[in-house]
Write a protein that holds these residues in place. Structure first.
Motif, PDB file in Angstrom:
ATOM      1  N   GLU A   1     -10.867   0.073  -1.295  1.00  0.00           N
ATOM      2  CA  GLU A   1     -11.221  -0.765  -0.152  1.00  0.00           C
ATOM      3  C   GLU A   1     -12.671  -1.181  -0.284  1.00  0.00           C
ATOM      4  O   GLU A   1     -13.577  -0.348  -0.344  1.00  0.00           O
TER       5      GLU A   1
ATOM      6  N   ILE B   1      -6.291   2.787  -5.083  1.00  0.00           N
ATOM      7  CA  ILE B   1      -6.568   1.765  -4.089  1.00  0.00           C
ATOM      8  C   ILE B   1      -8.069   1.730  -3.865  1.00  0.00           C
ATOM      9  O   ILE B   1      -8.711   2.777  -3.755  1.00  0.00           O
TER      10      ILE B   1
ATOM     11  N   LEU C   1      -4.815   5.682   5.504  1.00  0.00           N
ATOM     12  CA  LEU C   1      -4.076   5.672   4.237  1.00  0.00           C
ATOM     13  C   LEU C   1      -3.927   7.082   3.685  1.00  0.00           C
ATOM     14  O   LEU C   1      -2.833   7.496   3.273  1.00  0.00           O
TER      15      LEU C   1
ATOM     16  N   LEU D   1      -8.372  -3.820  -1.408  1.00  0.00           N
ATOM     17  CA  LEU D   1      -8.163  -4.117   0.005  1.00  0.00           C
ATOM     18  C   LEU D   1      -9.449  -4.715   0.575  1.00  0.00           C
ATOM     19  O   LEU D   1     -10.521  -4.125   0.480  1.00  0.00           O
TER      20      LEU D   1
ATOM     21  N   LEU E   1       0.812  -1.211   0.000  1.00  0.00           N
ATOM     22  CA  LEU E   1       0.000   0.000   0.000  1.00  0.00           C
ATOM     23  C   LEU E   1       0.848   1.265   0.000  1.00  0.00           C
ATOM     24  O   LEU E   1       0.365   2.344  -0.387  1.00  0.00           O
TER      25      LEU E   1
END
Length: 329
Positions: free
Chosen positions: A138, A136, A150, A210, A80
């Motif tokens: 999630e 990214i 994050l 994620l 990450l």
């Protein structure tokens, strides 16, 4: 829908401890009790019909006060963070990062030095341009306990985070936070196990998916569709980072009668579902579509000396990479 680490635990703990014979015998007794006294057949359909409604109620009651922020992400999932070290400094890309809907396009060509650093990094298979947006996503973001750490820890303007949950209330909690920045993050309602692709996310546009304590909320009949959806979201070479409950975890063995919905699938007191996995199951679930880079067990022994009790936490942690030459269907 994010779960895990429910409640606060201050007991002394030891990592990587195998359960002893007494604990295994206790586990067998508890599982036998659960199977002998499952959820009544006439009630099972209620829990499976509207699972999002139970999560809505959970977040209505708890808002963002229940789960701790996941500051351990840097240790357990360095993927990450390590991509920023492989690229030019954040300041060099600040003007050209662009909004998330521009596909990360940028006219500037990487310098020789920048190109060499990209090629040498673990993220080289994911990123190819020096000012490419790094995305990214999630899935099961809950109240933002992973998303906001994050965003706070990664100042690189190339980062964009998608935060989705099938609980509308959870998404509302994320959007209401002072830490929510629509220039760097987009929160929306989406069901991982549904048949609809999220409208605001292009297929094969995500670098990292994620999933933290989210897959366990699904019914086993939904696993295949969920894996297909994650596969469709990820770029070739992208990675899925996974952490969830393992078989015979303390929380599984503590369930009382009339909580077992299906094999290893339980109903909590608030009506939310939770499944407890084995490594073999994860390999079978994800192995057909992903290369398995990690499929590990994280065991922790908690000791209550006053009551002379040993309690084992069991979590599974895995990393699944979408092959570069993956089937695009």
């Amino acid at each position: 829908m994010a779960t895990g680490n429910r409640g606060k635990n201050k007991l002394p703990c030891r990592d990587h401890v195998e359960p002893d014979s007494a604990y295994l015998e206790y586990a067998e007794q508890q599982i036998r009790l659960h199977r002998e006294h499952p959820v009544p057949a006439e009630e099972r359909g209620v829990y499976n019909a509207t699972p999002a409604a139970y999560w809505d109620s959970f977040y209505e009651n708890n808002q963002d006060k229940f789960f701790k922020d996941r500051h351990w992400l840097r240790v357990e999932f360095p993927e990450l963070f390590e991509w920023t070290d492989a690229r030019r400094s954040a300041g060099e890309c600040r003007e050209g990062a662009g909004r998330p809907d521009n596909g990360g396009a940028h006219d500037a060509r990487p310098s020789a030095e920048s190109k060499r650093s990209v090629e040498a990094s673990p993220a080289a298979g994911i990123l190819a341009a020096p000012c490419h947006r790094f995305r990214i996503m999630e899935v099961g973001c809950g109240a933002g306990n992973a998303v906001f750490p994050l965003l706070a820890d990664i100042e690189d303007p190339r980062l964009f985070v998608y935060a989705c949950d099938f609980s509308k209330t959870a998404v509302d909690v994320v959007k209401a936070s002072d830490a929510y920045d629509p220039d760097r993050c987009a929160a929306f309602v989406w069901d991982l196990a549904g048949t609809e692709h999220p409208p605001c996310v292009e297929p094969e546009s995500i670098d990292i998916v994620l999933m933290i304590f989210v897959f366990s909320a699904l019914h086993p009949s939904q696993w295949h569709q969920a894996v297909e959806n994650a596969h469709r979201l990820l770029k070739p070479g992208g990675i899925l980072l996974f952490r969830d409950y393992g078989r015979n975890d303390l929380t599984q063995l503590r369930f009382k009668k009339a909580r077992l919905l299906d094999d290893n699938l339980y109903i909590r007191g608030d009506g939310t579902r939770v499944y407890f996995f084995t490594n073999e199951e994860l390999a079978a679930i994800f192995g057909e579509r992903f290369a398995i880079e990690q499929n590990a067990v994280d065991r922790r022994l908690l000791v209550n000396r006053k009551r002379e009790l040993k309690m084992f936490r069991v979590w599974l942690q895995a990393k699944f990479r979408k092959p570069i030459s993956a089937d695009r269907s």
